[in-house]
Write a protein that holds these residues in place. Structure first.
Motif, PDB file in Angstrom:
ATOM      1  N   PHE A 148      -8.550   4.931  -1.612  1.00  0.00           N
ATOM      2  CA  PHE A 148      -7.541   4.204  -0.858  1.00  0.00           C
ATOM      3  C   PHE A 148      -7.641   4.512   0.626  1.00  0.00           C
ATOM      4  O   PHE A 148      -8.521   5.239   1.059  1.00  0.00           O
ATOM      5  CB  PHE A 148      -6.151   4.556  -1.403  1.00  0.00           C
ATOM      6  CG  PHE A 148      -6.024   4.279  -2.870  1.00  0.00           C
ATOM      7  CD1 PHE A 148      -5.808   2.981  -3.323  1.00  0.00           C
ATOM      8  CD2 PHE A 148      -6.153   5.287  -3.811  1.00  0.00           C
ATOM      9  CE1 PHE A 148      -5.699   2.703  -4.676  1.00  0.00           C
ATOM     10  CE2 PHE A 148      -6.047   5.025  -5.171  1.00  0.00           C
ATOM     11  CZ  PHE A 148      -5.821   3.732  -5.601  1.00  0.00           C
ATOM     12  N   TRP A 149      -6.695   3.994   1.385  1.00  0.00           N
ATOM     13  CA  TRP A 149      -6.682   4.231   2.831  1.00  0.00           C
ATOM     14  C   TRP A 149      -6.723   5.727   3.127  1.00  0.00           C
ATOM     15  O   TRP A 149      -7.546   6.202   3.882  1.00  0.00           O
ATOM     16  CB  TRP A 149      -5.429   3.591   3.448  1.00  0.00           C
ATOM     17  CG  TRP A 149      -5.221   4.028   4.860  1.00  0.00           C
ATOM     18  CD1 TRP A 149      -5.993   3.679   5.932  1.00  0.00           C
ATOM     19  CD2 TRP A 149      -4.210   4.899   5.353  1.00  0.00           C
ATOM     20  NE1 TRP A 149      -5.516   4.291   7.066  1.00  0.00           N
ATOM     21  CE2 TRP A 149      -4.414   5.041   6.726  1.00  0.00           C
ATOM     22  CE3 TRP A 149      -3.143   5.574   4.760  1.00  0.00           C
ATOM     23  CZ2 TRP A 149      -3.600   5.826   7.531  1.00  0.00           C
ATOM     24  CZ3 TRP A 149      -2.328   6.347   5.554  1.00  0.00           C
ATOM     25  CH2 TRP A 149      -2.550   6.474   6.924  1.00  0.00           C
ATOM     26  N   CYS A 150      -5.829   6.490   2.520  1.00  0.00           N
ATOM     27  CA  CYS A 150      -5.794   7.947   2.672  1.00  0.00           C
ATOM     28  C   CYS A 150      -5.947   8.550   1.281  1.00  0.00           C
ATOM     29  O   CYS A 150      -5.249   8.157   0.354  1.00  0.00           O
ATOM     30  CB  CYS A 150      -4.475   8.375   3.295  1.00  0.00           C
ATOM     31  SG  CYS A 150      -4.227  10.169   3.337  1.00  0.00           S
ATOM     32  N   ASN A 151      -6.872   9.502   1.149  1.00  0.00           N
ATOM     33  CA  ASN A 151      -7.152  10.131  -0.142  1.00  0.00           C
ATOM     34  C   ASN A 151      -7.070  11.638   0.008  1.00  0.00           C
ATOM     35  O   ASN A 151      -7.557  12.185   0.988  1.00  0.00           O
ATOM     36  CB  ASN A 151      -8.569   9.773  -0.611  1.00  0.00           C
ATOM     37  CG  ASN A 151      -8.792   8.290  -0.619  1.00  0.00           C
ATOM     38  OD1 ASN A 151      -8.488   7.632  -1.586  1.00  0.00           O
ATOM     39  ND2 ASN A 151      -9.292   7.753   0.487  1.00  0.00           N
ATOM     40  N   TYR A 152      -6.479  12.283  -0.974  1.00  0.00           N
ATOM     41  CA  TYR A 152      -6.500  13.745  -1.005  1.00  0.00           C
ATOM     42  C   TYR A 152      -7.254  14.173  -2.253  1.00  0.00           C
ATOM     43  O   TYR A 152      -6.893  13.805  -3.372  1.00  0.00           O
ATOM     44  CB  TYR A 152      -5.091  14.339  -1.032  1.00  0.00           C
ATOM     45  CG  TYR A 152      -5.139  15.812  -1.326  1.00  0.00           C
ATOM     46  CD1 TYR A 152      -5.631  16.702  -0.383  1.00  0.00           C
ATOM     47  CD2 TYR A 152      -4.764  16.311  -2.567  1.00  0.00           C
ATOM     48  CE1 TYR A 152      -5.731  18.050  -0.673  1.00  0.00           C
ATOM     49  CE2 TYR A 152      -4.853  17.662  -2.854  1.00  0.00           C
ATOM     50  CZ  TYR A 152      -5.344  18.524  -1.896  1.00  0.00           C
ATOM     51  OH  TYR A 152      -5.450  19.856  -2.183  1.00  0.00           O
ATOM     52  N   ILE A 158      -7.814  -3.507   5.518  1.00  0.00           N
ATOM     53  CA  ILE A 158      -8.146  -2.723   4.314  1.00  0.00           C
ATOM     54  C   ILE A 158      -7.484  -3.293   3.062  1.00  0.00           C
ATOM     55  O   ILE A 158      -7.992  -3.130   1.960  1.00  0.00           O
ATOM     56  CB  ILE A 158      -7.815  -1.238   4.494  1.00  0.00           C
ATOM     57  CG1 ILE A 158      -8.499  -0.434   3.396  1.00  0.00           C
ATOM     58  CG2 ILE A 158      -6.316  -0.984   4.506  1.00  0.00           C
ATOM     59  CD1 ILE A 158      -8.675   1.006   3.694  1.00  0.00           C
ATOM     60  N   VAL A 159      -6.370  -3.968   3.227  1.00  0.00           N
ATOM     61  CA  VAL A 159      -5.704  -4.599   2.081  1.00  0.00           C
ATOM     62  C   VAL A 159      -6.420  -5.893   1.699  1.00  0.00           C
ATOM     63  O   VAL A 159      -6.518  -6.230   0.531  1.00  0.00           O
ATOM     64  CB  VAL A 159      -4.218  -4.881   2.402  1.00  0.00           C
ATOM     65  CG1 VAL A 159      -3.546  -5.613   1.260  1.00  0.00           C
ATOM     66  CG2 VAL A 159      -3.491  -3.585   2.706  1.00  0.00           C
ATOM     67  N   LEU A 160      -6.951  -6.588   2.686  1.00  0.00           N
ATOM     68  CA  LEU A 160      -7.594  -7.878   2.455  1.00  0.00           C
ATOM     69  C   LEU A 160      -9.034  -7.748   1.973  1.00  0.00           C
ATOM     70  O   LEU A 160      -9.560  -8.648   1.333  1.00  0.00           O
ATOM     71  CB  LEU A 160      -7.564  -8.714   3.743  1.00  0.00           C
ATOM     72  CG  LEU A 160      -6.167  -8.963   4.326  1.00  0.00           C
ATOM     73  CD1 LEU A 160      -6.271  -9.662   5.665  1.00  0.00           C
ATOM     74  CD2 LEU A 160      -5.322  -9.763   3.347  1.00  0.00           C
ATOM     75  N   ASN A 161      -9.683  -6.633   2.280  1.00  0.00           N
ATOM     76  CA  ASN A 161     -11.098  -6.477   1.993  1.00  0.00           C
ATOM     77  C   ASN A 161     -11.345  -5.183   1.228  1.00  0.00           C
ATOM     78  O   ASN A 161     -11.013  -4.103   1.723  1.00  0.00           O
ATOM     79  CB  ASN A 161     -11.872  -6.478   3.310  1.00  0.00           C
ATOM     80  CG  ASN A 161     -13.355  -6.474   3.124  1.00  0.00           C
ATOM     81  OD1 ASN A 161     -13.874  -6.034   2.103  1.00  0.00           O
ATOM     82  ND2 ASN A 161     -14.060  -6.955   4.128  1.00  0.00           N
ATOM     83  N   GLU A 162     -11.939  -5.268   0.066  1.00  0.00           N
ATOM     84  CA  GLU A 162     -12.167  -4.081  -0.764  1.00  0.00           C
ATOM     85  C   GLU A 162     -13.530  -3.428  -0.545  1.00  0.00           C
ATOM     86  O   GLU A 162     -13.893  -2.489  -1.250  1.00  0.00           O
ATOM     87  CB  GLU A 162     -11.981  -4.442  -2.242  1.00  0.00           C
ATOM     88  CG  GLU A 162     -12.960  -5.479  -2.746  1.00  0.00           C
ATOM     89  CD  GLU A 162     -12.633  -5.943  -4.144  1.00  0.00           C
ATOM     90  OE1 GLU A 162     -12.892  -5.198  -5.102  1.00  0.00           O
ATOM     91  OE2 GLU A 162     -12.106  -7.068  -4.262  1.00  0.00           O
ATOM     92  N   ASN A 163     -14.290  -3.874   0.447  1.00  0.00           N
ATOM     93  CA  ASN A 163     -15.634  -3.338   0.669  1.00  0.00           C
ATOM     94  C   ASN A 163     -15.641  -1.843   0.947  1.00  0.00           C
ATOM     95  O   ASN A 163     -16.501  -1.115   0.430  1.00  0.00           O
ATOM     96  CB  ASN A 163     -16.341  -4.088   1.794  1.00  0.00           C
ATOM     97  CG  ASN A 163     -16.692  -5.514   1.398  1.00  0.00           C
ATOM     98  OD1 ASN A 163     -16.745  -5.846   0.213  1.00  0.00           O
ATOM     99  ND2 ASN A 163     -16.900  -6.367   2.384  1.00  0.00           N
TER     100      ASN A 163
END
Length: 192
Positions: free
Chosen positions: A105-109, A151-156
């Protein structure tokens, strides 16, 4: 809510406790949920979830990021993320961390368990926007500047990061079945 329950495993009964707290503040579009388990013979994952509107996130971005970091350290978290609901829904498959990793995701831990599983070198060698090693040996990664927008619109970016880490560890929506009991079993570390 507090619940005392018995879980059957073979011929043994495991007595334990389950607890849950749910809270909502209407005016600020803030919802939280905490679930925890305490069983003697089997560990269960406890979860903390926050649901925050984009408007509230934009207003308190630094505070929310600080809350995320401090909570990870306080509870010695093993995995976590911050994302927009669209990106989360796009990657969601039924299961838990015991069967699959929810996504990138955008931020990952990634806590020590996952840093050891993937290797620190592999986690840090991806082209993240930024990374930070925490004092508990976990690593926080960011894919882009904000959890909303492109980032929500594109999953690349998500797919590229999953491929780098090992796509066989992440749930795959293309493999999801119309069976509420079906669980994808992926290559994930054993949670002790």
């Amino acid at each position: 809510m507090w619940t005392y329950t018995e879980e059957r495993q073979g011929i043994n009964k495991a007595k334990g406790c389950y607890g849950s707290v749910i809270g909502k503040i209407n005016k600020s579009s803030f919802l939280f949920s905490v679930d925890w388990w305490d069983y003697r013979i089997k560990k269960r994952l406890s979860t903390i979830q926050f649901y925050i509107s984009i408007k509230l996130y934009k207003k308190f971005k630094k505070e929310i990021d600080l809350l995320f970091r401090e909570l990870i350290l306080l509870v010695d978290g093993i995995y976590g993320y911050i994302t927009d609901k669209g990106a989360q829904a796009r990657q969601h498959v039924v299961g838990t961390l015991e069967t699959r990793i929810p996504g990138v995701f955008w931020c990952n831990y990634f806590g020590k368990l996952y840093v050891d599983f993937f290797t620190e070198e592999k986690v840090l060698s991806y082209n993240w926007l930024s990374t930070e090693k925490l004092s508990n040996v976990g690593i926080i990664t960011y894919l882009s500047d904000e959890p909303y927008g492109d980032i929500v619109l594109n999953e690349n970016l998500e797919n590229s990061a999953k491929e780098h880490l090992g796509s066989d560890s992440f749930g795959d929506v293309k493999d999801e079945k119309d069976d509420i009991f079906y669980r994808q079993i992926k290559n994930v570390p054993k949670i002790d």
